[in-house]
Write an enzyme that holds these catalytic residues in place. Sequence first.
Site, PDB file in Angstrom:
ATOM      1  N   ASP A  85       9.174   2.399   0.992  1.00 33.74           N
ATOM      2  CA  ASP A  85       8.073   3.155   1.554  1.00 33.74           C
ATOM      3  C   ASP A  85       8.033   2.854   3.055  1.00 33.74           C
ATOM      4  O   ASP A  85       7.498   1.837   3.481  1.00 33.74           O
ATOM      5  CB  ASP A  85       6.758   2.777   0.869  1.00 33.74           C
ATOM      6  CG  ASP A  85       5.591   3.608   1.378  1.00 33.74           C
ATOM      7  OD1 ASP A  85       5.784   4.378   2.341  1.00 33.74           O
ATOM      8  OD2 ASP A  85       4.494   3.486   0.803  1.00 33.74           O
ATOM      9  N   LYS A 102       3.346   9.510   8.711  1.00 34.04           N
ATOM     10  CA  LYS A 102       2.866   9.015   9.998  1.00 34.04           C
ATOM     11  C   LYS A 102       3.688   9.538  11.189  1.00 34.04           C
ATOM     12  O   LYS A 102       3.509  10.673  11.591  1.00 34.04           O
ATOM     13  CB  LYS A 102       2.755   7.485   9.959  1.00 34.04           C
ATOM     14  CG  LYS A 102       1.710   7.080   8.880  1.00 34.04           C
ATOM     15  CD  LYS A 102       1.146   5.707   8.969  1.00 34.04           C
ATOM     16  CE  LYS A 102      -0.028   5.611   7.990  1.00 34.04           C
ATOM     17  NZ  LYS A 102       0.068   4.566   7.000  1.00 34.04           N
ATOM     18  N   TYR A 155       0.845  -1.199   0.000  1.00 29.59           N
ATOM     19  CA  TYR A 155       0.000   0.000   0.000  1.00 29.59           C
ATOM     20  C   TYR A 155       0.872   1.238   0.000  1.00 29.59           C
ATOM     21  O   TYR A 155       1.798   1.355   0.803  1.00 29.59           O
ATOM     22  CB  TYR A 155      -0.930   0.017   1.221  1.00 29.59           C
ATOM     23  CG  TYR A 155      -1.856   1.209   1.231  1.00 29.59           C
ATOM     24  CD1 TYR A 155      -2.822   1.359   0.237  1.00 29.59           C
ATOM     25  CD2 TYR A 155      -1.758   2.196   2.210  1.00 29.59           C
ATOM     26  CE1 TYR A 155      -3.676   2.459   0.231  1.00 29.59           C
ATOM     27  CE2 TYR A 155      -2.607   3.290   2.218  1.00 29.59           C
ATOM     28  CZ  TYR A 155      -3.564   3.426   1.230  1.00 29.59           C
ATOM     29  OH  TYR A 155      -4.405   4.511   1.220  1.00 29.59           O
TER      30      TYR A 155
HETATM   31  C1  LIG Z   1      -0.357   5.004   5.470  1.00 22.89           C
HETATM   32  C2  LIG Z   1       0.520   4.649   4.343  1.00 22.89           C
HETATM   33  C3  LIG Z   1       0.576   5.422   3.172  1.00 22.89           C
HETATM   34  C4  LIG Z   1      -0.359   6.576   2.922  1.00 22.89           C
HETATM   35  O1  LIG Z   1      -0.148   7.620   3.804  1.00 22.89           O
HETATM   36  P1  LIG Z   1      -1.295   8.724   3.996  1.00 22.89           P
HETATM   37  O2  LIG Z   1      -0.689   9.707   4.937  1.00 22.89           O
HETATM   38  O3  LIG Z   1      -2.488   8.005   4.520  1.00 22.89           O
HETATM   39  O4  LIG Z   1      -1.556   9.309   2.650  1.00 22.89           O
HETATM   40  C5  LIG Z   1       1.508   5.096   2.209  1.00 22.89           C
HETATM   41  N1  LIG Z   1       2.356   4.060   2.380  1.00 22.89           N
HETATM   42  C6  LIG Z   1       2.323   3.295   3.482  1.00 22.89           C
HETATM   43  C7  LIG Z   1       3.317   2.188   3.627  1.00 22.89           C
HETATM   44  C8  LIG Z   1       1.402   3.555   4.497  1.00 22.89           C
HETATM   45  O5  LIG Z   1       1.368   2.773   5.578  1.00 22.89           O
END
Ligand SMILES: *Cc1c(COP(=O)(O)O)cnc(C)c1O
Length: 448
Positions: free
Chosen positions: A234, A263, A142
Site C-alpha cells: 500500500d 494521494k 492503515y
Molecule cells: C491515506 C491512506 C489510505 C486511504 O486513502 P484515502 O484516499 O484517504 O481513502 C490508504 N492507505 C494508506 C497507506 C494511506 O496513507
Amino acid sequence: MTHDNSRELYDRALSVLAGGVNSSVRATQPYPAFVERGDGGHIIDVDGNRYIDYIMGYGPLLLGHDMPDRVQAAVQQYSAEGPMYGAPTEVEIELAEFITRHVPSVEMLRFVNSGTEATVSAVRLARAVTGRDKIVVMEGGYHGAQESTLVEGSGTHTQPSSPGIPDSFADHTIAVPFNDFEAASEVFEAHGEDIAAVLTEPILGNYGIVYPEEGYHDHLRELTENHGSLLIFDEVITGFRVGGLQCAQGKFDIEPDITTFAKIIGGGFPVGAIGGRSDLIEQFTPAGDVFQSGTFSGHPVTMAAGLETLRYAADNDVYDHVNTLGEQLRAGLTDICADQAPDYTVVGTDSMFKVVFTRDGGATGGEDGDHCAAGCRQRPSCPRYEACPKNAADIKAAETERWVRLFRTGMREEGVLLPANQFESQFVCGAHTEEDIEQTLEAYKEVL
Ligand SMILES: *Cc1c(COP(=O)(O)O)cnc(C)c1O
C-alpha cells in the site's frame, strides 16, 4: 494570534457536518484552523494567521499549495473542455504510462478515486485470483475506511475496530506486529494455504512512521511466494514520495505483486489506483471478471493534474529539494531532542518526519556516536535500537495526550501547523525553504 473566525465557523459546522468536519483527523484540538488559502509551503487561516504547513493535505501535496504553471494550465484546460465524460480520454493512458515507466513492478493500472477504493479493489482482486479469503495486515497499518482492514486485536483474534462492521469481516483478517519476522512466519505456518495476500505499507506511514528493519520486506516477499500468496504494497502515502519516482518499493528493492497508489498521483485531486503485473490487473472487469467500476474513475482533470505534477517533479529535482530539507529537519530535531527530550524518537525518511514522544527512549546499548543522525533507521548498532519504536504497540505507548493537548496547540501558536495527533506523518513540500526549516526548529525548541 486570535482564532475567533475559526471558532465561529466550527460552531456553524458542528450543526450541519458530523463532528464539524468531513474526515475525522481534521477535528483538531480545541478546534481546527479553517483555511482561507494556501501560499507555497504555508497556510493562511480565516483569522489571517500564517502557518508553515506540514499537514500538506495529509500526503497528496508534494509541491505545496501553489500549482506550478503547467499543472494549473492543465487543470484549467481539462475543466474548461468539459470536466468528465464516462468515456475514455488520452490523459488516462499518459498517466498510466508515466507510472508504469517508473515503477518496475507495475505493468498495468486501474484508476479509482481514493486510497480506500484502491485497497478495497486490491483485496478483492487478491482474493479472486488466489481463491482464498484471508488477508494479513500489520497492526497499526492503515488502508483507508475499508471493512476488511479496520480491525483491532492480534493474530487471528481480530475484531472490527468500528461499529457497523460485521465480525465476519475480521474473521478473514489476521494482524501481525510490523517488523516481527517470527510472527509473520508463524501465521504462514498455521494458515499459509488460506492466505490470499499480505497487505502492508512499506513504512508504517499513518502510525508514527515506523521504518522497516533490514530484511523485513524480503521476509514477507519470501513467505508470500512460498505459499502462493500475493504481496500487496500500500503505497498510498509513500508512492512518488519515498524513493522518489521509483517509490518505496524501489528504495527497498522489492517487487510486490500489487501496489495501491493515491494521494500524490492526483496532484491534489481525488484519486486512487491499483497497479501490478498485467496478468493480475487484467482480472478486473471488463478484461476479466473481478468486478471493478467507478463513475469518476480516471477523471480527466485529476489525471491531468497528477500527470503534470509528476512531470514537474521529475523535471525540477523536487525530490532532491524535499529530501534535503527533510534530512536537515530530522537532523536538527535529533539534536534538539538529545538536548531537551532524550526519551523522544525522531522518525521519518525522505520528505516524511515526526518526533514520537516515546517514553524511556534513552540509550540502552550499541556504540555512542553511532546514533541514527536524521531519523530512526532500525539499525541494531544504534545505541537507541532497543528503545526506538518498531511497531504500532510501541507508538501507542508514547505520550499521545501530551502531543495532542499541549504540543500541537503550542506549535500552532508558534506558527507551525502539524497534524491532529502523533500518529500522522508530517511532510516537507517542494515550496518549503531553508528559512521555514530554521523557523520550525526554533518552534520545536520552544515547545518541546
Ligand atoms: C491515506 C491512506 C489510505 C486511504 O486513502 P484515502 O484516499 O484517504 O481513502 C490508504 N492507505 C494508506 C497507506 C494511506 O496513507
